[in-house]
Scaffold this active site. Structure first.
Site, mmCIF file in Angstrom:
data_model
loop_
_atom_site.group_PDB
_atom_site.id
_atom_site.type_symbol
_atom_site.label_atom_id
_atom_site.label_comp_id
_atom_site.label_asym_id
_atom_site.label_seq_id
_atom_site.Cartn_x
_atom_site.Cartn_y
_atom_site.Cartn_z
ATOM 1 N N LYS A 35 0.841 -1.204 0.000
ATOM 2 C CA LYS A 35 0.000 0.000 0.000
ATOM 3 C C LYS A 35 0.872 1.248 0.000
ATOM 4 C CE LYS A 35 -3.799 -0.147 2.301
ATOM 5 N NZ LYS A 35 -4.366 -0.557 3.579
ATOM 6 N N ARG A 105 -2.820 3.127 8.595
ATOM 7 C CA ARG A 105 -3.251 1.890 7.926
ATOM 8 C C ARG A 105 -2.139 0.853 7.902
ATOM 9 N NH1 ARG A 105 -7.470 3.317 3.995
ATOM 10 N NH2 ARG A 105 -7.946 5.494 4.284
ATOM 11 N N GLY A 114 -8.050 -7.179 4.808
ATOM 12 C CA GLY A 114 -8.861 -7.227 6.030
ATOM 13 C C GLY A 114 -8.248 -7.992 7.180
ATOM 14 N N MET A 116 -5.398 -7.247 8.879
ATOM 15 C CA MET A 116 -4.753 -6.445 9.929
ATOM 16 C C MET A 116 -5.580 -5.178 10.154
ATOM 17 S SD MET A 116 -0.771 -6.951 9.104
ATOM 18 C CE MET A 116 -0.924 -6.417 7.444
ATOM 19 N N ARG A 349 -3.745 -1.324 -6.384
ATOM 20 C CA ARG A 349 -3.035 -2.607 -6.267
ATOM 21 C C ARG A 349 -3.478 -3.508 -7.413
ATOM 22 N NH1 ARG A 349 -6.301 -4.560 -0.881
ATOM 23 N NH2 ARG A 349 -8.333 -4.299 -1.779
ATOM 24 N N HIS A 472 -7.925 -46.646 -6.899
ATOM 25 C CA HIS A 472 -8.549 -46.979 -8.169
ATOM 26 C C HIS A 472 -9.548 -45.916 -8.579
ATOM 27 C CE1 HIS A 472 -11.608 -49.074 -10.614
ATOM 28 N NE2 HIS A 472 -10.536 -49.532 -11.219
ATOM 29 N N ARG A 580 -2.750 -48.469 -20.461
ATOM 30 C CA ARG A 580 -2.780 -49.595 -19.514
ATOM 31 C C ARG A 580 -3.626 -50.696 -20.154
ATOM 32 N NH1 ARG A 580 -3.256 -45.051 -15.509
ATOM 33 N NH2 ARG A 580 -1.701 -45.362 -13.882
ATOM 34 N N ARG A 636 1.724 -50.395 -22.466
ATOM 35 C CA ARG A 636 2.312 -51.157 -21.363
ATOM 36 C C ARG A 636 1.684 -52.544 -21.311
ATOM 37 N NH1 ARG A 636 1.273 -49.450 -15.292
ATOM 38 N NH2 ARG A 636 -0.743 -50.385 -15.735
ATOM 39 N N GLU A 779 9.860 -48.208 -11.617
ATOM 40 C CA GLU A 779 8.819 -48.145 -10.580
ATOM 41 C C GLU A 779 9.293 -48.695 -9.244
ATOM 42 O OE1 GLU A 779 4.655 -48.896 -12.336
ATOM 43 O OE2 GLU A 779 5.954 -50.403 -13.234
ATOM 44 N N SER A 798 10.177 -45.027 -18.574
ATOM 45 C CA SER A 798 9.091 -44.154 -18.123
ATOM 46 C C SER A 798 8.961 -44.333 -16.618
ATOM 47 C CB SER A 798 7.782 -44.526 -18.815
ATOM 48 O OG SER A 798 6.762 -43.687 -18.342
ATOM 49 N N GLY A 800 7.225 -44.682 -13.397
ATOM 50 C CA GLY A 800 5.907 -44.953 -12.822
ATOM 51 C C GLY A 800 5.969 -44.472 -11.378
ATOM 52 N N THR A 801 5.741 -43.189 -11.206
ATOM 53 C CA THR A 801 5.997 -42.598 -9.883
ATOM 54 C C THR A 801 4.935 -42.956 -8.852
ATOM 55 O OG1 THR A 801 5.118 -40.604 -10.888
ATOM 56 C CG2 THR A 801 7.490 -40.674 -10.512
ATOM 57 N N ASN A 802 3.810 -43.522 -9.297
ATOM 58 C CA ASN A 802 2.840 -43.995 -8.293
ATOM 59 C C ASN A 802 3.474 -45.138 -7.508
ATOM 60 O OD1 ASN A 802 1.019 -42.259 -9.502
ATOM 61 N ND2 ASN A 802 0.108 -43.856 -10.773
ATOM 62 N N ASP A 803 3.984 -46.111 -8.261
ATOM 63 C CA ASP A 803 4.628 -47.237 -7.591
ATOM 64 C C ASP A 803 5.953 -46.834 -6.983
ATOM 65 O OD1 ASP A 803 3.121 -49.675 -7.568
ATOM 66 O OD2 ASP A 803 3.094 -49.530 -9.746
ATOM 67 N N CYS A 866 4.942 -41.288 -16.289
ATOM 68 C CA CYS A 866 3.526 -41.543 -16.557
ATOM 69 C C CYS A 866 2.728 -41.776 -15.273
ATOM 70 C CB CYS A 866 3.339 -42.696 -17.527
ATOM 71 S SG CYS A 866 3.964 -44.258 -16.883
ATOM 72 N N TYR A 886 9.574 -35.934 -21.764
ATOM 73 C CA TYR A 886 8.145 -35.601 -21.769
ATOM 74 C C TYR A 886 7.499 -35.968 -20.440
ATOM 75 C CZ TYR A 886 7.334 -40.586 -22.306
ATOM 76 O OH TYR A 886 7.310 -41.935 -22.076
HETATM 77 C C1 PEP Z 1 2.837 -45.896 -11.786
HETATM 78 O O1 PEP Z 1 3.080 -46.780 -10.976
HETATM 79 O O2 PEP Z 1 3.179 -44.706 -11.621
HETATM 80 C C2 PEP Z 1 2.092 -46.207 -13.015
HETATM 81 C C3 PEP Z 1 1.917 -45.299 -13.956
HETATM 82 O O3 PEP Z 1 1.530 -47.443 -13.095
HETATM 83 P P1 PEP Z 1 0.168 -47.849 -12.341
HETATM 84 O O4 PEP Z 1 -0.398 -46.623 -11.742
HETATM 85 O O5 PEP Z 1 -0.701 -48.453 -13.382
HETATM 86 O O6 PEP Z 1 0.675 -48.828 -11.350
HETATM 87 MG MG MG Z 2 2.814 -48.809 -11.625
#
Ligand code: PEP
Ligand code: MG
Length: 911
Positions: A35, A105, A114, A116, A349, A472, A580, A636, A779, A798, A800-803, A866, A886
């Site tokens: 301000k 102010r 709002g 302070m 602002r 899931h 998948r 896959r 993975e 690739s 598989g960052t979930n696993d 992925c 990618y």
């Molecule tokens: C993972 O594990 O990141 C992956 C893409 O495979 P899924 O989720 O099918 O296990």
């Molecule tokens: Mg996986």
């Protein structure tokens, strides 16, 4: 020798000095607060700003650090600055003959609306009020200003509850029989003023200070202190603003909008901040003070009315805001006051705006060359883009529903968008109601399983009471753009009884209406209204086009079917990073064949069933190749444990016991029951034989391919037969066949040899040359550590960052988020959810290692991601930094990923 005190006070015309002290525009904002810095900036631009000065954030920090004592020299500088104001205005602080009044102010580096405190009309006391009344000839105005000072001062500085003042005021209104304070006559305001003073004296155990300097001193302390107030603290925590910045205090000469018909006050934005249209928007109140516009106590006029009421002021205001927008190169939100026909600017602002407006404004500003295209891309946040992809619940409607107690639960916001429908508790009913009865349904389940997919696809939205971000339900919902809230654990869902109970004790039954917001995770009882944004919005299209020009990362999509691939391409995907294949096995007409294949007693019978699956997969792959027409497609091979395709062990067990009981009791046709019983027993035995305690760590991925080679051979055959057929029709393609869940070089070598053998066979039979590649998923932590060895047998990786996250942390991805992980997040043991955003220190390190080792072994190794993180902006920035080729995410995240990838590249270019 005494050291010269630091400079703690800057008048509005000392911006240069502040710039020199702070080093940059950003530094000036940190020192003077947003301000103060903007007021000084407006003064520099020769705009009509009332004279004023700023006590810096440095002073605030020193004050808070020294047990609430002003730093040495600060107060003397304030007194000097007041002297400056007196010279500039020709008025005198505390002098009844020609009094100067000021406001005090708060204003930090980042706007905290709002949060302070602020005190207006400082400098008034009984004598000054008398003097001002004589001078202005308007006693009513003076006592209105005086009672406002007492009210604000009493509550902010002396801690008297605001409610007590409100009660006195409303009592006076009631006695007079009016609704608005504006209708109270002078004598009533005088009475209120006296009552307020008495109230302060009683409750604060001290009189209201008559000395204007004491008023200013205590008010400055109170504003400094409000930096650590609960409101401000909570806001900073939510908005991610550091707690150690401090607030500045801006002291400004009071100007009055309540001095008659040619006075007024207003707020305006230089463009429409809801739609982004280029037109001045705002509210105006004639004969009023600032807070009345925002409080909604009186009905405001549209800003357009100013042209009719005070045309010269209107022209001046429009000229000023035009210059301000150009100067700040962004839409401004201004506050102004008109005192007897003279315009004063009190604040400017950058304006807050909706997602739709943010995108249009960024594009328009770039088109008018006020900002570069890179800046336009930078200014749009991923969530702004997300907004365009899903219908949304109307914000005002939601707020009302919350107030009325219709919000029944909150879960994880795993798939954005609003959904409204009638509750159903099982997938078959969901499909039946949606397809045959043409009803809109919300599928509510404790959790979902692969056999529920048909019902999920038929539903408008999905709610589960269990499961996490990569459960899931979440995965399927995101993939198909179905709004979903999962892990709403306070809901007691009973699929058997077709009802659920809310924590408030309400019971909702099948057919009742439900509205969910997958973007916020809120679940509402009833049928709320939505607004539908437009994905073909030309401004969005233009912005994403520019983003594509800046990014280095490719953006691919996770898509299993041609219809998803087509959608992904419409959203700008440049390839498929994950198909998948097992999802194709869950189709209702295919599942019995898959079950027979799994349960086949020998290789011969198994081959029979596989032969039936082959043409089905081939057809799907051919459609996918055609939909992507030359773009890369990563397919896959089968991944989940086989028992996922079979009926549940517990259910089979129940059926067996039930049949045994009926036979014992002599119910029904004994022969038929016995035949049923023996087939159920056989099935149960097979299911039991395949049972694993930890299926996620069991017979999955490449392990399945090694134990059941004919299954993956069939898949490779289907891929390449489809590829050959498409190639014959002139479709360009190069399928990428991906082997999941590999941990050792031996596994990959063995599997690749097997599959290469099948591939060569198919190409020979078909007599067509199709290029293909084999690659693997990273993975398992071990895979990342031996990535160099794996790269010998893989043309691409690739992540598989979930696993990889699940296995690195040792936290089950399906259970964690509704269990202890939420407690961990709550307690701050983890800074963020590693299933939503890559854990840079652990999983990220493994990824970096894999990239380094993999590329060292094979220079041309293509690397992508992925897992669900592929659509998360922070994770995308990391993928950019470690040099992935990618990211691949669900089709609905593709536009967000395009923008996030551009942001990452632009941040890189800046660094
Ligand atoms: C993972 O594990 O990141 C992956 C893409 O495979 P899924 O989720 O099918 O296990
Ligand atoms: Mg996986």
């Amino acid at each position: 020798m005494s050291k010269k005190a630091a400079k703690y006070v800057y008048s509005f015309d000392e911006l240069r000095l502040a710039e020199r002290a702070a080093g940059s525009a950003d530094g000036v904002r940190a020192l003077l607060g947003g301000k103060g810095a903007n007021l000084a900036e407006m003064a520099k631009l020769k705009m009509p700003v009332p004279p004023g000065f700023v006590v810096t954030t440095e002073a605030c920090k020193a004050f808070l650090a020294a047990h609430e004592r002003f730093p040495k020299g600060m107060w003397e500088q304030v007194m000097k600055a007041i002297g400056g104001l007196e010279r500039a205005t020709g008025k005198k602080f505390g002098d009844p003959r020609n009094p100067l009044l000021v406001s005090c102010r708060s204003g930090a580096k980042f706007s905290m609306p709002g949060m302070m405190d602020t005190v207006l009309n400082i400098g008034l006391n009984d004598e000054v009020a008398q003097g001002l009344a004589r001078l202005s000839g308007d006693e009513r105005f003076v006592f209105d200003a005086y009672r406002r000072l007492l009210q604000m001062y009493g509550s902010v500085v002396l801690g008297v509850p605001g409610k007590a003042f409100e009660e006195l005021l409303s009592g006076q209104r009631a006695r007079r029989g009016v609704w608005n304070d504006a209708d109270l006559p002078t004598e009533d305001l005088k009475a209120v003023t006296a009552a307020f003073k008495k109230l302060i004296e009683e409750q604060a155990r001290r009189p209201f200070p008559a000395d204007p300097f004491e008023q200013l001193e205590l008010a400055t302390q109170a504003v400094f202190r409000s930096w650590n107030g609960k409101r401000a603290f909570d806001y900073r925590k939510a908005a991610g603003i550091p707690h150690d910045l401090g607030t500045a205090v801006t002291v400004v000469t009071m100007v009055f909008g309540n001095l008659g018909a040619d006075s007024g006050t207003g707020v305006a934005t230089t463009r429409n901040v809801t739609t982004g249209e280029d037109q001045l928007e705002g509210d105006l109140l004639m004969n009023a003070q600032g807070e009345e516009v925002v409080s909604g106590a009186r009905i405001t006029l549209r800003i357009g009315e100013l042209a009719r009421l005070l045309p010269a002021v209107d022209r001046q205001l429009r000229r000023i805001v035009h210059v301000l927008e150009k100067h700040y190169r962004d839409v401004q939100d201004v506050e102004f006051t008109i005192e007897r026909g003279k315009l004063w600017m009190l604040q400017t602002r950058n304006a807050k705006r909706t997602a739709k407006a943010a995108i249009r404004i960024a594009v328009d500003l770039a088109k008018s060359k006020l900002i570069s295209k890179a800046e336009a891309v930078r200014r749009v946040a991923p969530e702004h883009v997300d907004y365009f992809l899903h219908p949304q619940l109307d914000g005002a409607v939601c707020a009302k529903a919350r107030d009325e107690g219709a919000m029944i639960a909150e879960g994880l916001n795993v798939s954005p968008g609003a959904a409204i429908g009638q509750i159903v508790f099982d997938a078959d009913t969901a499909e039946h109601w949606a397809k045959q009865l043409k009803k809109k349904v919300i599928l509510v389940r404790p959790e979902t399983r692969p056999e529920d997919v048909h019902g999920m696809l038929a539903a408008q939205g999905i709610v589960t009471s269990r499961g996490g971000r990569t459960s899931h339900a979440a995965l399927v919902a995101r993939q198909f753009g179905i709004p979903a809230v999962v892990g709403a654990s306070t809901l007691e869902v009973s699929a058997e009884r077709k009802q659920m109970r809310t924590p408030g004790g309400k019971t909702l039954k099948e057919g009742d209406w439900l509205s969910i917001d997958g973007g916020s995770g809120e679940v509402f009882a009833g049928k709320l209204e939505t607004v539908v944004p437009d994905v073909t919005d030309p401004y969005l299209v233009a912005l994403l086009d520019w983003a594509d020009g800046f990014r280095r990362l490719g953006v691919w999509a996770n898509a299993d079917y041609a219809r998803d691939a087509e959608r992904a391409r419409r959203f700008g995907a440049e390839g498929i990073g994950l198909c998948r294949t097992e999802h194709m096995f869950f189709e209702p007409e295919r599942l019995p064949i898959v079950q027979s294949m799994i349960l086949a007693p020998g290789a011969e019978q198994r081959a029979e069933h596989l032969a039936k699956l082959l043409p089905m997969q081939r057809t799907e792959f051919a459609a996918l190749f055609k939909a992507m027409d030359g773009l890369p497609i990563t397919i896959r091979l089968i991944d989940p444990p086989l028992h996922e395709f079979l009926p549940s062990r517990d259910e089979l067990h129940r059926s067996v016991v039930e049949l045994e009981t009926r036979i014992r009791l002599g119910e029904g046709d004994r022969a038929a029951l016995e035949s049923q019983l023996s087939s159920k027993r056989r099935l149960l035995e097979s299911v039991q034989a395949m049972h694993e305690q930890n299926p996620m760590l069991g017979l999955r991925g490449v392990r399945l391919g090694i134990l059941m080679p004919e299954l993956v051979r069939m898949q490779v055959r289907a891929i390449l037969e489809a590829a050959c057929a498409c190639a014959r029709q002139g479709v360009k393609l190069k399928p990428k066949i991906m082997i999941p869940l590999v941990a050792t070089k031996a596994e990959l070598r063995l599997q690749r040899e097997l599959l290469e053998d099948e591939a060569r066979k198919v190409l020979k039979e078909q007599g067509v040359k199709v290029r293909y590649e084999f690659g693997t998923m990273i993975e398992v932590p071990r895979a990342a550590l031996v990535a160099g060895e794996l790269a010998e047998f893989a043309e691409f990786f690739s992540f598989g960052t979930n696993d990889l996250t699940q296995m690195t942390f040792g936290i089950s991805r399906d259970d964690a988020e509704t269990g202890f992980l939420s407690e961990y997040l709550h307690q701050g043991l983890l800074a963020h959810n590693p299933f939503a955003s890559i854990d840079l220190d652990g999983v990220g390190q493994l990824m970096e290692t894999a990239v380094r080792l993999g590329r060292a072994r094979r220079k041309s190794l293509e690397i992508g991601i992925c897992g669900e993180h592929g659509g998360d902006p922070a994770s995308i920035a990391f993928c950019h930094r470690v040099g992935l080729d990618y990211v691949s995410c669900s089709p609905f995240r593709v536009p967000v990923a395009r923008l996030a990838a551009a942001h990452a590249a632009l941040a890189d270019a800046k660094a």
